[in-house]
Design an enzyme around this catalytic site. Structure first.
Site, short mmCIF file in Angstrom:
data_model
loop_
_atom_site.label_atom_id
_atom_site.label_comp_id
_atom_site.label_asym_id
_atom_site.label_seq_id
_atom_site.Cartn_x
_atom_site.Cartn_y
_atom_site.Cartn_z
N HIS A 156 0.82 -1.21 0.00
CA HIS A 156 0.00 0.00 0.00
C HIS A 156 0.86 1.27 0.00
CE1 HIS A 156 -3.24 -2.78 1.02
NE2 HIS A 156 -4.03 -1.85 0.56
N GLY A 157 2.06 1.18 0.52
CA GLY A 157 2.94 2.34 0.53
C GLY A 157 4.19 2.04 1.32
#
Length: 173
Positions: A156-157
């Site tokens: 996601h990051g």
């Protein structure tokens, strides 16, 4: 995130115009746009204000902001997924449902079985099972789950907040 084994045969088929696919696809696209643009985007107005300067809001407003954020993110993902499913349907390609009312789940495990199903099953097949899944010692099984959630956080990051997010969900699971 559709599986190649499901998508490939559909892409190889000859597709002819189908009024049913057109009507159902457009209906899904419009519904997805409604979820994204009417629900998610309007919730974000309030959420953005609360998250921008939380110190200026009272406790109830912050709690409402947290609740709205959870519905905003769900509506964003669900809306985008529905638009993608509808777009594929226009040309006769059927994609898997990606969300099945996750906020109606009765446990963390059930939540993740209903939330972003295509991503969850991808992580299950390509990371959890190769790590041994649940066919290992209890400690190793719990470690496998934690690893999957931490990697999901990185997906996601690539920053500490997503690592922590993954760690918390892995621990809760």
């Amino acid at each position: 995130i559709e599986r190649f084994t499901s998508l490939s045969p559909q892409l190889r088929q000859d597709h002819k115009f189908s009024y049913v696919n057109l009507a159902n696809g457009l209906r899904l696209i419009l519904f997805g746009l409604f979820i994204k643009m009417v629900i998610a985007d309007n919730l974000s107005v309030y959420v953005d204000q609360v998250y921008k300067m939380p110190e200026t809001w009272n406790s109830l407003s912050i709690i409402i902001g947290f609740v709205f954020y959870s519905f905003q993110i769900y509506s964003d993902f669900y809306g985008y997924s529905t638009i993608a499913i509808g777009s594929a349907m226009l040309i006769g390609v059927h994609l898997m449902d990606n969300f099945k009312t996750p906020y109606m789940a009765r446990s963390v495990k059930e939540f993740w079985e209903r939330w972003h199903i295509s991503l969850s099953t991808w992580f299950q097949s390509y990371l959890y099972f190769p790590l041994g899944g649940n066919r290992v010692s209890k400690f190793r099984w719990m470690l496998n789950i934690l690893v999957v959630f931490i990697v999901s956080g990185l997906w996601h990051g690539a920053n500490w907040t997503f690592l922590i997010w993954g760690g918390i969900w892995g621990f809760l699971y």
